[in-house]
Design a protein around this motif. Structure first.
Motif, PDB file in Angstrom:
ATOM      1  N   ILE A  97       2.847   4.663  12.318  1.00  0.00           N
ATOM      2  CA  ILE A  97       4.121   4.134  11.823  1.00  0.00           C
ATOM      3  C   ILE A  97       5.174   5.211  12.072  1.00  0.00           C
ATOM      4  N   GLY A  98       6.320   4.784  12.601  1.00  0.00           N
ATOM      5  CA  GLY A  98       7.421   5.710  12.806  1.00  0.00           C
ATOM      6  C   GLY A  98       8.639   5.275  12.030  1.00  0.00           C
ATOM      7  N   GLY A  99       9.480   6.232  11.695  1.00  0.00           N
ATOM      8  CA  GLY A  99      10.677   5.903  10.946  1.00  0.00           C
ATOM      9  C   GLY A  99      11.658   7.054  10.887  1.00  0.00           C
ATOM     10  N   ASP A 100      12.414   7.061   9.813  1.00  0.00           N
ATOM     11  CA  ASP A 100      13.488   8.032   9.619  1.00  0.00           C
ATOM     12  C   ASP A 100      12.905   9.425   9.402  1.00  0.00           C
ATOM     13  N   SER A 101      12.872  10.206  10.473  1.00  0.00           N
ATOM     14  CA  SER A 101      12.349  11.578  10.448  1.00  0.00           C
ATOM     15  C   SER A 101      10.915  11.650   9.960  1.00  0.00           C
ATOM     16  N   ILE A 102      10.085  10.659  10.390  1.00  0.00           N
ATOM     17  CA  ILE A 102       8.687  10.669   9.965  1.00  0.00           C
ATOM     18  C   ILE A 102       7.814   9.924  10.969  1.00  0.00           C
ATOM     19  N   LEU A 103       6.580  10.418  11.110  1.00  0.00           N
ATOM     20  CA  LEU A 103       5.549   9.759  11.900  1.00  0.00           C
ATOM     21  C   LEU A 103       4.263   9.812  11.081  1.00  0.00           C
ATOM     22  N   LEU A 104       3.688   8.641  10.820  1.00  0.00           N
ATOM     23  CA  LEU A 104       2.486   8.525  10.005  1.00  0.00           C
ATOM     24  C   LEU A 104       1.331   8.001  10.842  1.00  0.00           C
ATOM     25  N   LYS A 105       0.107   8.348  10.430  1.00  0.00           N
ATOM     26  CA  LYS A 105      -1.090   7.898  11.141  1.00  0.00           C
ATOM     27  C   LYS A 105      -2.151   7.464  10.132  1.00  0.00           C
ATOM     28  N   THR A 106      -2.883   6.414  10.469  1.00  0.00           N
ATOM     29  CA  THR A 106      -4.016   5.980   9.647  1.00  0.00           C
ATOM     30  C   THR A 106      -5.276   6.028  10.486  1.00  0.00           C
TER      31      THR A 106
ATOM     32  N   ILE B  21       0.857  -1.184   0.000  1.00  0.00           N
ATOM     33  CA  ILE B  21       0.000   0.000   0.000  1.00  0.00           C
ATOM     34  C   ILE B  21       0.893   1.233   0.000  1.00  0.00           C
ATOM     35  N   ASP B  22       0.338   2.347  -0.397  1.00  0.00           N
ATOM     36  CA  ASP B  22       1.102   3.582  -0.471  1.00  0.00           C
ATOM     37  C   ASP B  22       1.202   4.204   0.918  1.00  0.00           C
ATOM     38  N   SER B  23       2.436   4.371   1.404  1.00  0.00           N
ATOM     39  CA  SER B  23       2.640   4.976   2.723  1.00  0.00           C
ATOM     40  C   SER B  23       2.883   6.479   2.624  1.00  0.00           C
ATOM     41  N   THR B  24       2.918   7.021   1.453  1.00  0.00           N
ATOM     42  CA  THR B  24       3.152   8.445   1.150  1.00  0.00           C
ATOM     43  C   THR B  24       4.591   8.875   1.413  1.00  0.00           C
ATOM     44  N   THR B  25       5.518   7.931   1.650  1.00  0.00           N
ATOM     45  CA  THR B  25       6.910   8.314   1.884  1.00  0.00           C
ATOM     46  C   THR B  25       7.852   7.262   1.321  1.00  0.00           C
ATOM     47  N   ASP B  26       9.083   7.678   1.087  1.00  0.00           N
ATOM     48  CA  ASP B  26      10.116   6.717   0.693  1.00  0.00           C
ATOM     49  C   ASP B  26      11.174   6.601   1.791  1.00  0.00           C
ATOM     50  N   ARG B  27      10.893   7.149   2.964  1.00  0.00           N
ATOM     51  CA  ARG B  27      11.824   7.074   4.090  1.00  0.00           C
ATOM     52  C   ARG B  27      11.753   5.696   4.754  1.00  0.00           C
ATOM     53  N   GLU B  28      12.810   5.371   5.497  1.00  0.00           N
ATOM     54  CA  GLU B  28      12.857   4.086   6.186  1.00  0.00           C
ATOM     55  C   GLU B  28      11.814   4.051   7.304  1.00  0.00           C
ATOM     56  N   LEU B  29      10.976   3.019   7.299  1.00  0.00           N
ATOM     57  CA  LEU B  29       9.948   2.840   8.323  1.00  0.00           C
ATOM     58  C   LEU B  29      10.416   1.756   9.288  1.00  0.00           C
ATOM     59  N   LYS B  30      10.378   2.054  10.612  1.00  0.00           N
ATOM     60  CA  LYS B  30      11.017   1.172  11.594  1.00  0.00           C
ATOM     61  C   LYS B  30      10.054   0.503  12.561  1.00  0.00           C
ATOM     62  N   THR B  31       8.899   1.088  12.819  1.00  0.00           N
ATOM     63  CA  THR B  31       8.011   0.544  13.845  1.00  0.00           C
ATOM     64  C   THR B  31       6.565   0.875  13.510  1.00  0.00           C
ATOM     65  N   ILE B  32       5.661  -0.022  13.930  1.00  0.00           N
ATOM     66  CA  ILE B  32       4.239   0.162  13.629  1.00  0.00           C
ATOM     67  C   ILE B  32       3.413  -0.311  14.816  1.00  0.00           C
TER      68      ILE B  32
ATOM     69  N   LEU C 245      11.658  14.111  14.085  1.00  0.00           N
ATOM     70  CA  LEU C 245      11.701  12.850  14.821  1.00  0.00           C
ATOM     71  C   LEU C 245      12.335  11.739  13.996  1.00  0.00           C
ATOM     72  N   ASP C 246      13.341  11.065  14.558  1.00  0.00           N
ATOM     73  CA  ASP C 246      13.848   9.826  13.990  1.00  0.00           C
ATOM     74  C   ASP C 246      13.325   8.728  14.894  1.00  0.00           C
ATOM     75  N   VAL C 247      12.182   8.160  14.546  1.00  0.00           N
ATOM     76  CA  VAL C 247      11.451   7.274  15.439  1.00  0.00           C
ATOM     77  C   VAL C 247      11.987   5.850  15.344  1.00  0.00           C
ATOM     78  N   TYR C 248      12.623   5.386  16.430  1.00  0.00           N
ATOM     79  CA  TYR C 248      13.093   4.008  16.524  1.00  0.00           C
ATOM     80  C   TYR C 248      11.985   3.085  17.019  1.00  0.00           C
ATOM     81  N   ASP C 249      11.171   3.561  17.947  1.00  0.00           N
ATOM     82  CA  ASP C 249      10.058   2.780  18.479  1.00  0.00           C
ATOM     83  C   ASP C 249       8.992   3.747  18.960  1.00  0.00           C
ATOM     84  N   LEU C 250       7.772   3.253  19.079  1.00  0.00           N
ATOM     85  CA  LEU C 250       6.676   4.084  19.559  1.00  0.00           C
ATOM     86  C   LEU C 250       5.679   3.230  20.320  1.00  0.00           C
ATOM     87  N   HIS C 251       4.923   3.883  21.167  1.00  0.00           N
ATOM     88  CA  HIS C 251       3.810   3.220  21.842  1.00  0.00           C
ATOM     89  C   HIS C 251       2.744   4.262  22.141  1.00  0.00           C
ATOM     90  N   PHE C 252       1.534   4.021  21.598  1.00  0.00           N
ATOM     91  CA  PHE C 252       0.388   4.878  21.870  1.00  0.00           C
ATOM     92  C   PHE C 252      -0.624   4.098  22.701  1.00  0.00           C
TER      93      PHE C 252
END
Length: 199
Positions: A64-73, A43-54, A89-96
Motif C-alpha cells: 500500500i502506498g500513500g502520503d509519505s508512506i509505503l506499507l507491506k503485508t 483492519i489496522d494499517s499502522t498509520t493515519d496517513r492518506e492511503l492512495k494505492t494498493i 515517498l509520496d506514493v501516488y501509484d505503485l506496481h510490483f
C-alpha cells in the motif's frame, strides 16, 4: 345462485399469477441479498496517513502506498508494516512484479522510482523529456507498460515502456498544468483507457 365457470377460471388464474410473482420476487430478493452479503471490516494499517494505492502480488504479499508512506503485508493483509526508506515517498501509484522489484510514482513534481530490494533503496527512472507530474502506472509485464502524468506546465502525458526503453506515447494536447493522468488500465492488449483529474 352458483358462480359462473369462467369466473372461477379467472380467479384461479389470477391467484396463480400472484403466486408466481411472489415466488419470483422472493427469489430475486434472496439472490440480491446473497450477492451483496460480502462483509467489509476495518483492519489496522499502522498509520493515519492518506492511503492512495494498493496491489497484491500473491495471496499473501501486498503493498500500500500513500502520503509519505509505503506499507507491506506478508500475511494477506491481516497486518501491515512500514517499509523504511531513505526517501520521503509520496506514493501516488505503485506496481510490483515480485516481492523485490517494483516502481512507484512519487507524486506531483516528484519522480518515478524503481527498487530491486523490496523498497529499501530506490533509483530514479527517466520516463521521457518534460514529464513532470508523475501519477499513474500500468504494466503488463516487466518489459511492457505505461506511465501517466503531465508535462512541465502543460497537459497530460502518457509514456510507454517497451523492451527497456521509455518513449512518449501521448503528447500534451492542452496547456492545463493541473490536468494529469491519474489512472491507466487495459481491457486487452490493444484497448486501453486513461482517466485525468479534470475528467
Amino acid at each position: 345462485m352458483s358462480t359462473p365457470f369462467y369466473s372461477c377460471l379467472f380467479t384461479e388464474t389470477k391467484t396463480n399469477t400472484m403466486r408466481k410473482k411472489f415466488v419470483f420476487t422472493f427469489a430475486t430478493l434472496i439472490i440480491c441479498f446473497s450477492l451483496s452479503a460480502q462483509t467489509w471490516y476495518q483492519i489496522d494499517s499502522t498509520t493515519d496517513r492518506e492511503l492512495k494505492t494498493i496491489q497484491f502480488i500473491s495471496d499473501e504479499i501486498g503493498f500500500i502506498g500513500g502520503d509519505s508512506i509505503l506499507l507491506k503485508t506478508l500475511d494477506g493483509g491481516i497486518s501491515w508494516n512500514e517499509i523504511v526508506t531513505e526517501l520521503d515517498l509520496d506514493v501516488y501509484d505503485l506496481h510490483f512484479f515480485d516481492e523485490n522489484h517494483g516502481y512507484v510514482m512519487s507524486g506531483l513534481y516528484g519522480s518515478m522510482l524503481e527498487t530491486f530490494d523490496g523498497g529499501i533503496t530506490w533509483a530514479g527512472v527517466s520516463v521521457s523529456g518534460g514529464f513532470c507530474q508523475q501519477a499513474s502506472l500500468y504494466f503488463e509485464n516487466e518489459d511492457y507498460g505505461f506511465a501517466g502524468g503531465a508535462g512541465c506546465f502543460e497537459g497530460h502525458i502518457i509514456g510507454k515502456y517497451e523492451d527497456g526503453v521509455w518513449t512518449q506515447a501521448v503528447d500534451p494536447d492542452d496547456w492545463s498544468g493541473t490536468d494529469y493522468v491519474t489512472t491507466i488500465n487495459f481491457k486487452d492488449s490493444e484497448l486501453g483507457f486513461a482517466g485525468t483529474i479534470e475528467g
